[in-house]
Design a protein around this motif. Structure first.
Motif, PDB file in Angstrom:
ATOM      1  N   LEU A 182      17.131  15.297  -5.269  1.00 13.96           N
ATOM      2  CA  LEU A 182      17.260  14.633  -6.123  1.00 13.96           C
ATOM      3  C   LEU A 182      18.361  14.605  -6.736  1.00 13.96           C
ATOM      4  O   LEU A 182      19.482  14.179  -7.168  1.00 13.96           O
ATOM      5  CB  LEU A 182      16.284  14.069  -7.076  1.00 13.96           C
ATOM      6  CG  LEU A 182      16.800  13.419  -8.406  1.00 13.96           C
ATOM      7  CD1 LEU A 182      16.572  11.837  -7.778  1.00 13.96           C
ATOM      8  CD2 LEU A 182      15.634  13.156  -9.975  1.00 13.96           C
ATOM      9  N   GLU A 226      14.298   9.710  -6.201  1.00 14.24           N
ATOM     10  CA  GLU A 226      13.289   9.553  -7.472  1.00 14.24           C
ATOM     11  C   GLU A 226      12.093   8.953  -7.204  1.00 14.24           C
ATOM     12  O   GLU A 226      11.218   9.702  -8.437  1.00 14.24           O
ATOM     13  CB  GLU A 226      13.610   7.928  -8.371  1.00 14.24           C
ATOM     14  CG  GLU A 226      15.977   8.618  -8.947  1.00 14.24           C
ATOM     15  CD  GLU A 226      16.730   7.272  -9.261  1.00 14.24           C
ATOM     16  OE1 GLU A 226      17.379   7.910  -9.505  1.00 14.24           O
ATOM     17  OE2 GLU A 226      16.545   6.078  -8.905  1.00 14.24           O
ATOM     18  N   GLU A 285       8.952  11.297  -9.457  1.00 11.30           N
ATOM     19  CA  GLU A 285       7.844  11.445 -10.293  1.00 11.30           C
ATOM     20  C   GLU A 285       6.738  10.829 -10.036  1.00 11.30           C
ATOM     21  O   GLU A 285       5.981  11.126 -10.915  1.00 11.30           O
ATOM     22  CB  GLU A 285       8.264   9.186  -9.866  1.00 11.30           C
ATOM     23  CG  GLU A 285       7.304   8.399 -11.126  1.00 11.30           C
ATOM     24  CD  GLU A 285       7.180   9.185 -13.068  1.00 11.30           C
ATOM     25  OE1 GLU A 285       6.857   9.358 -13.191  1.00 11.30           O
ATOM     26  OE2 GLU A 285       8.964   9.340 -13.187  1.00 11.30           O
ATOM     27  N   ARG A 345      22.594  12.349  -6.514  1.00 10.00           N
ATOM     28  CA  ARG A 345      23.488  11.941  -7.884  1.00 10.00           C
ATOM     29  C   ARG A 345      24.598  12.327  -7.936  1.00 10.00           C
ATOM     30  O   ARG A 345      25.039  11.745  -8.118  1.00 10.00           O
ATOM     31  CB  ARG A 345      22.080  12.429  -9.331  1.00 10.00           C
ATOM     32  CG  ARG A 345      20.946  11.461  -9.202  1.00 10.00           C
ATOM     33  CD  ARG A 345      20.226  12.720 -10.088  1.00 10.00           C
ATOM     34  NE  ARG A 345      19.624  11.085 -10.703  1.00 10.00           N
ATOM     35  CZ  ARG A 345      18.239  11.736 -11.211  1.00 10.00           C
ATOM     36  NH1 ARG A 345      18.272  12.969 -11.979  1.00 10.00           N
ATOM     37  NH2 ARG A 345      16.820  10.504 -11.537  1.00 10.00           N
TER      38      ARG A 345
END
Length: 169
Positions: free
Chosen positions: A155, A131, A135, A159
């Motif tokens: 990512l 994450e 970002e 997940r």
């Protein structure tokens, strides 16, 4: 490989060998060896480059972060995930000191840490790193950019994996 070895031999015989060029030659040889699947030789070559760099560069030089990133790639390819994690963390530590907070090299380092943590089955930690990678990466490239897709795919895979573990666990 023959050309890299020849260039290295010439550089080593020079009256005043350029240590940075020598390190680069070892790095290039290591990259080629990794691509050829000769991981032990690749690791040895890149470690030689790192040793030279540690002798000639300041401890926070961005080239050191890059070299640790190469060692991460090799160790990850060898399934040596604990060592891969060490190199990913060292690359991150150096990148933090040598680049702006939103530099893409830091995003890449976070992504590498995430990849090693994932292989070590530390999925929640890996998710946090992935994450952070996305970002930070957004400051350099828009979502969907080829460089960002690597981070986004990592990512999303984490997940999905965590959701499967929760659903099945």
């Amino acid at each position: 490989m023959e050309q890299y070895r020849h260039a290295l031999a010439i550089e080593l015989k020079a009256p005043y060998p350029n240590q940075q060029k020598i390190a680069t030659r070892y790095m290039n040889m290591g990259d080629l060896l990794r691509q050829l699947g000769r991981f032990d030789e690749a690791r040895k070559s890149v470690k030689t480059a790192l040793k030279i760099e540690l002798d000639i560069l300041p401890p926070t030089h961005p080239d050191l972060a890059k070299t640790h990133g190469h060692l991460f790639d090799i160790c990850h390819s060898m399934s040596d995930y604990p060592t891969a994690l060490e190199h990913a963390k060292e690359s991150f530590r150096i990148a933090q000191k040598s680049h702006a907070a939103n530099h893409f090299r830091i995003a890449t380092a976070h992504n590498n840490v995430a990849a090693a943590l994932d292989k070590l089955e530390r999925h929640k930690e890996a998710l946090k790193e992935a994450e952070k990678a996305v970002e930070i990466g957004r400051h350099t490239y828009p979502l969907g950019h080829p460089e960002m897709r690597v981070l986004e795919n990592s990512l999303n895979a984490l997940r999905w994996k965590i959701s499967q573990l929760v659903d099945n666990g």
